[in-house]
Design a protein around this motif. Structure first.
Motif, PDB file in Angstrom:
ATOM      1  N   ALA A  51      47.837  51.394  49.085  1.00 27.73           N
ATOM      2  CA  ALA A  51      47.320  51.492  47.718  1.00 27.73           C
ATOM      3  C   ALA A  51      46.482  50.258  47.397  1.00 27.73           C
ATOM      4  N   ARG A  52      45.327  50.505  46.816  1.00 30.45           N
ATOM      5  CA  ARG A  52      44.463  49.382  46.406  1.00 30.45           C
ATOM      6  C   ARG A  52      43.894  49.687  45.024  1.00 30.45           C
ATOM      7  N   CYS A  53      43.771  48.647  44.200  1.00 32.44           N
ATOM      8  CA  CYS A  53      43.199  48.798  42.856  1.00 32.44           C
ATOM      9  C   CYS A  53      41.688  48.581  42.898  1.00 32.44           C
ATOM     10  N   TYR A  54      40.953  49.394  42.179  1.00 30.47           N
ATOM     11  CA  TYR A  54      39.506  49.195  42.033  1.00 30.47           C
ATOM     12  C   TYR A  54      39.121  49.408  40.575  1.00 30.47           C
ATOM     13  N   SER A  55      38.474  48.399  40.008  1.00 30.52           N
ATOM     14  CA  SER A  55      38.096  48.461  38.594  1.00 30.52           C
ATOM     15  C   SER A  55      37.021  49.512  38.380  1.00 30.52           C
ATOM     16  N   LEU A  56      37.039  50.090  37.201  1.00 30.19           N
ATOM     17  CA  LEU A  56      36.019  51.083  36.863  1.00 30.19           C
ATOM     18  C   LEU A  56      34.746  50.366  36.424  1.00 30.19           C
ATOM     19  N   VAL A  68      33.950  53.690  40.800  1.00 31.11           N
ATOM     20  CA  VAL A  68      34.484  52.417  41.294  1.00 31.11           C
ATOM     21  C   VAL A  68      33.489  51.856  42.307  1.00 31.11           C
ATOM     22  N   THR A  69      33.466  50.547  42.423  1.00 31.66           N
ATOM     23  CA  THR A  69      32.540  49.897  43.348  1.00 31.66           C
ATOM     24  C   THR A  69      33.342  48.987  44.258  1.00 31.66           C
ATOM     25  N   VAL A  70      33.230  49.250  45.539  1.00 29.38           N
ATOM     26  CA  VAL A  70      34.078  48.567  46.516  1.00 29.38           C
ATOM     27  C   VAL A  70      33.218  47.661  47.379  1.00 29.38           C
ATOM     28  N   LYS A  71      33.615  46.395  47.447  1.00 33.70           N
ATOM     29  CA  LYS A  71      32.890  45.461  48.303  1.00 33.70           C
ATOM     30  C   LYS A  71      33.738  45.203  49.547  1.00 33.70           C
ATOM     31  N   ARG A  72      33.106  45.250  50.696  1.00 34.58           N
ATOM     32  CA  ARG A  72      33.859  45.039  51.938  1.00 34.58           C
ATOM     33  C   ARG A  72      34.469  43.636  51.945  1.00 34.58           C
ATOM     34  N   GLY A  76      39.398  43.072  55.992  1.00 35.29           N
ATOM     35  CA  GLY A  76      40.262  43.857  55.099  1.00 35.29           C
ATOM     36  C   GLY A  76      40.322  45.311  55.544  1.00 35.29           C
ATOM     37  N   TYR A  77      41.438  45.969  55.282  1.00 34.41           N
ATOM     38  CA  TYR A  77      41.590  47.346  55.742  1.00 34.41           C
ATOM     39  C   TYR A  77      40.922  48.356  54.795  1.00 34.41           C
ATOM     40  N   ALA A  78      41.414  48.402  53.542  1.00 34.20           N
ATOM     41  CA  ALA A  78      41.047  49.512  52.663  1.00 34.20           C
ATOM     42  C   ALA A  78      39.571  49.485  52.252  1.00 34.20           C
ATOM     43  N   SER A  79      39.063  48.315  51.947  1.00 31.43           N
ATOM     44  CA  SER A  79      37.671  48.250  51.470  1.00 31.43           C
ATOM     45  C   SER A  79      36.726  48.746  52.567  1.00 31.43           C
ATOM     46  N   ASN A  80      37.022  48.378  53.816  1.00 26.64           N
ATOM     47  CA  ASN A  80      36.156  48.828  54.912  1.00 26.64           C
ATOM     48  C   ASN A  80      36.351  50.310  55.190  1.00 26.64           C
ATOM     49  N   ILE A 119      32.087  41.736  39.148  1.00 26.81           N
ATOM     50  CA  ILE A 119      31.198  42.318  38.140  1.00 26.81           C
ATOM     51  C   ILE A 119      31.698  43.712  37.697  1.00 26.81           C
ATOM     52  N   THR A 120      32.520  44.374  38.497  1.00 29.03           N
ATOM     53  CA  THR A 120      32.834  45.782  38.168  1.00 29.03           C
ATOM     54  C   THR A 120      33.484  45.972  36.795  1.00 29.03           C
ATOM     55  N   PRO A 121      34.613  45.303  36.476  1.00 24.33           N
ATOM     56  CA  PRO A 121      35.147  45.517  35.121  1.00 24.33           C
ATOM     57  C   PRO A 121      34.244  44.900  34.070  1.00 24.33           C
ATOM     58  N   VAL A 228      43.525  41.232  43.723  1.00 24.36           N
ATOM     59  CA  VAL A 228      44.413  40.999  44.870  1.00 24.36           C
ATOM     60  C   VAL A 228      44.762  42.357  45.477  1.00 24.36           C
ATOM     61  N   SER A 229      45.212  42.355  46.714  1.00 25.12           N
ATOM     62  CA  SER A 229      45.682  43.594  47.335  1.00 25.12           C
ATOM     63  C   SER A 229      47.140  43.786  46.977  1.00 25.12           C
ATOM     64  N   LEU A 230      47.510  45.008  46.617  1.00 21.71           N
ATOM     65  CA  LEU A 230      48.907  45.278  46.300  1.00 21.71           C
ATOM     66  C   LEU A 230      49.768  45.056  47.540  1.00 21.71           C
TER      67      LEU A 230
HETATM   68  C1  FAD Z   1      43.096  45.063  39.136  1.00 23.17           C
HETATM   69  C2  FAD Z   1      42.274  44.964  40.408  1.00 23.17           C
HETATM   70  C3  FAD Z   1      40.976  45.435  40.408  1.00 23.17           C
HETATM   71  C4  FAD Z   1      40.199  45.333  41.567  1.00 23.17           C
HETATM   72  N1  FAD Z   1      38.917  45.800  41.532  1.00 23.17           N
HETATM   73  C5  FAD Z   1      38.143  45.700  42.632  1.00 23.17           C
HETATM   74  C6  FAD Z   1      36.777  46.169  42.607  1.00 23.17           C
HETATM   75  O1  FAD Z   1      36.304  46.667  41.593  1.00 23.17           O
HETATM   76  N2  FAD Z   1      36.048  46.060  43.731  1.00 23.17           N
HETATM   77  C7  FAD Z   1      36.555  45.507  44.889  1.00 23.17           C
HETATM   78  O2  FAD Z   1      35.837  45.453  45.886  1.00 23.17           O
HETATM   79  N3  FAD Z   1      37.832  45.038  44.920  1.00 23.17           N
HETATM   80  C8  FAD Z   1      38.636  45.135  43.845  1.00 23.17           C
HETATM   81  N4  FAD Z   1      39.933  44.697  43.886  1.00 23.17           N
HETATM   82  C9  FAD Z   1      40.465  44.168  45.154  1.00 23.17           C
HETATM   83  C10 FAD Z   1      40.970  45.336  46.013  1.00 23.17           C
HETATM   84  O3  FAD Z   1      42.097  45.939  45.413  1.00 23.17           O
HETATM   85  C11 FAD Z   1      41.396  44.872  47.407  1.00 23.17           C
HETATM   86  O4  FAD Z   1      42.261  43.772  47.280  1.00 23.17           O
HETATM   87  C12 FAD Z   1      40.201  44.520  48.293  1.00 23.17           C
HETATM   88  O5  FAD Z   1      39.330  45.635  48.441  1.00 23.17           O
HETATM   89  C13 FAD Z   1      40.672  44.059  49.674  1.00 23.17           C
HETATM   90  O6  FAD Z   1      41.453  45.090  50.219  1.00 23.17           O
HETATM   91  P1  FAD Z   1      41.436  45.383  51.794  1.00 23.17           P
HETATM   92  O7  FAD Z   1      42.489  46.383  52.075  1.00 23.17           O
HETATM   93  O8  FAD Z   1      40.053  45.646  52.267  1.00 23.17           O
HETATM   94  O9  FAD Z   1      41.847  43.984  52.381  1.00 23.17           O
HETATM   95  P2  FAD Z   1      43.303  43.611  52.947  1.00 23.17           P
HETATM   96  O10 FAD Z   1      43.589  44.393  54.169  1.00 23.17           O
HETATM   97  O11 FAD Z   1      44.261  43.670  51.843  1.00 23.17           O
HETATM   98  O12 FAD Z   1      43.027  42.122  53.348  1.00 23.17           O
HETATM   99  C14 FAD Z   1      42.724  41.133  52.377  1.00 23.17           C
HETATM  100  C15 FAD Z   1      42.522  39.806  53.096  1.00 23.17           C
HETATM  101  O13 FAD Z   1      43.719  39.433  53.765  1.00 23.17           O
HETATM  102  C16 FAD Z   1      43.477  39.260  55.154  1.00 23.17           C
HETATM  103  N5  FAD Z   1      44.621  39.829  55.869  1.00 23.17           N
HETATM  104  C17 FAD Z   1      44.981  41.129  55.925  1.00 23.17           C
HETATM  105  N6  FAD Z   1      46.105  41.261  56.659  1.00 23.17           N
HETATM  106  C18 FAD Z   1      46.450  40.015  57.044  1.00 23.17           C
HETATM  107  C19 FAD Z   1      47.501  39.475  57.828  1.00 23.17           C
HETATM  108  N7  FAD Z   1      48.443  40.256  58.336  1.00 23.17           N
HETATM  109  N8  FAD Z   1      47.526  38.144  58.015  1.00 23.17           N
HETATM  110  C20 FAD Z   1      46.585  37.345  57.496  1.00 23.17           C
HETATM  111  N9  FAD Z   1      45.569  37.785  56.753  1.00 23.17           N
HETATM  112  C21 FAD Z   1      45.501  39.095  56.540  1.00 23.17           C
HETATM  113  C22 FAD Z   1      42.207  40.015  55.451  1.00 23.17           C
HETATM  114  O14 FAD Z   1      41.508  39.453  56.544  1.00 23.17           O
HETATM  115  C23 FAD Z   1      41.434  39.870  54.184  1.00 23.17           C
HETATM  116  O15 FAD Z   1      40.737  38.651  54.157  1.00 23.17           O
HETATM  117  C24 FAD Z   1      40.739  44.779  42.747  1.00 23.17           C
HETATM  118  C25 FAD Z   1      42.062  44.322  42.737  1.00 23.17           C
HETATM  119  C26 FAD Z   1      42.815  44.423  41.582  1.00 23.17           C
HETATM  120  C27 FAD Z   1      44.249  43.956  41.579  1.00 23.17           C
END
Ligand code: FAD
Length: 347
Positions: A51-56, A68-72, A76-80, A119-121, A228-230
């Motif tokens: 589960a990941r949060c993305y602002s509207l 929603v707008t997602v930046k890599r 990271g797992y989910a954004s990519n 910038i998204t929210p 942050v990532s949940l």
């Molecule tokens: C309220 C809210 C709104 C948000 N809105 C947006 C939005 O509008 N747009 C947006 O792009 N994002 C937004 N986010 C952030 C989004 O939810 C994700 O956190 C973001 O996309 C990164 O997720 P990911 O799965 O790609 O990265 P993750 O897989 O969670 O990784 C995050 C970082 O941790 C590192 N990492 C992962 N696993 C490990 C490990 N085992 N050991 C060490 N390091 C590790 C990764 O290399 C990376 O740098 C929002 C978050 C919140 C809470």
């Protein structure tokens, strides 16, 4: 409120080389406020989904579609996954919009700070205030370079449409370095009577916060959204009552029930049987109170309430600042009873 919804992807827009917008159609009209976010279930071979949060980035006045707008995120797992795999016609599972990074009124004057995808929210707040209200908007927008600006053309259009109400200052790291305290201050000190709202990388928000504090912005006019990532999966627990003991919190021996009173959406409630060891969110939902929530993990602030009398013990808190706690803000999803009476407000 808690049931997941299926959102159909109706458009995918490449915003920059590493950010995409996904335009989503809800199954039925879905209300939200600018500044709120979706919690999306992203398929994962290992875990089923994460589960990941993305602002509207869309604004309510624009219609029924949610964007929603997602930046890599590098590594990271989910954004990519979202940027690589989501196509028009697919469906994404999401929790309904939630979050408290919202403006009290579209007539308030806003001082907005955004860093990168932060910038998204912020753009949603700006669009809603400009289109629906009388508030003026000042935006300080920091990016690595001109190429990485998300929504550059939308912002340019808004600036042309609202020349007297929208002020934008761009900051580019490639030519100016990281945003400096002096640079942030030079912008902020023109707008010290406004409601400041910020979203971006942690060091950026720290720098902005420090400047706003030095300019004596009171706490109630300094708001931030942390990206942050949940750490867990709210989809798996959204339908069931969580045992606080599983979260590492035991009920105090011999403790009695707590009387809980409060107010939500203008309606008052009062109960006298909040049992020790039961999380406040579970108790309120059990009683039919539509308490807001999203992650249920203490990672987001969708369930935040203000304590007016009494107090609670929070099992986990990954999002509230010490100043929030001092002000009486608590996460309902992590709150256990500690006083005989608790009075809270969700407004
Ligand atoms: C309220 C809210 C709104 C948000 N809105 C947006 C939005 O509008 N747009 C947006 O792009 N994002 C937004 N986010 C952030 C989004 O939810 C994700 O956190 C973001 O996309 C990164 O997720 P990911 O799965 O790609 O990265 P993750 O897989 O969670 O990784 C995050 C970082 O941790 C590192 N990492 C992962 N696993 C490990 C490990 N085992 N050991 C060490 N390091 C590790 C990764 O290399 C990376 O740098 C929002 C978050 C919140 C809470």
């Amino acid at each position: 409120m808690s049931s997941p919804i299926e959102l159909r992807v109706v458009d995918v827009v490449a915003e920059t080389v590493d950010a995409k917008s996904f335009v989503l159609e809800p199954p039925e009209p879905t209300s939200y406020s600018s500044g709120q976010f979706l919690t999306i279930a992203v398929p994962s071979e290992e875990q089923g989904f994460v589960a990941r949060c993305y602002s509207l980035a869309s604004a309510p006045h624009e219609g029924g579609l949610l964007t929603v707008t997602v930046k890599r995120t590098p590594g990271g797992y989910a954004s990519n996954w979202l940027c690589d795999n989501v196509r028009v016609g697919q469906a994404l599972k999401s929790l309904p919009p939630s979050g408290v990074f919202t403006a009290a009124s579209v007539d308030d004057d806003l001082l907005l700070f955004a860093g990168g995808s932060g910038i998204t929210p912020v753009i949603s707040l700006a669009k809603e205030t400009l289109a629906r209200g009388s508030g003026s908007v000042a935006l300080f927008y920091a990016n690595r370079s001109a190429d990485s600006v998300i929504f550059g053309s939308t912002l340019a259009k808004l600036a042309a449409e609202y020349p007297d109400r929208l002020t934008i200052t761009n900051w580019f790291e490639d030519s100016q370095g990281l945003p400096t305290a002096a640079g942030i201050r030079a912008f902020a000190e023109q707008f010290t009577d406004r409601h400041a709202m910020m979203c971006g990388p942690a060091p950026f928000m720290q720098a902005v916060s420090d400047v706003l504090k030095s300019l004596d912005f009171p706490r109630e006019r300094r708001r931030q959204e942390k990206f942050v990532s949940l750490s867990g999966n709210p989809f798996e627990i959204s339908a069931e009552v969580v045992d606080a003991a599983d979260l590492g919190a035991a009920a105090p021996e011999g403790a009695g029930c707590t009387r809980v009173s409060g107010e939500i959406d203008g309606a008052a409630f009062e109960f006298d049987d909040w049992r020790p060891g039961v999380l406040l969110l579970d108790f309120l939902l059990e009683k039919g109170i539509p308490a807001p929530f999203s992650c249920r993990l203490g990672d987001c602030s969708a369930c935040a309430c203000r304590v007016i009398e009494g107090d609670v013990e929070m099992v986990t808190n990954e999002v509230l600042e010490p100043e929030d706690i001092e002000e009486g803000i608590r996460l309902v999803c992590q709150s256990l009873p500690v006083t005989e009476h608790l009075k809270i407000s969700f407004s």
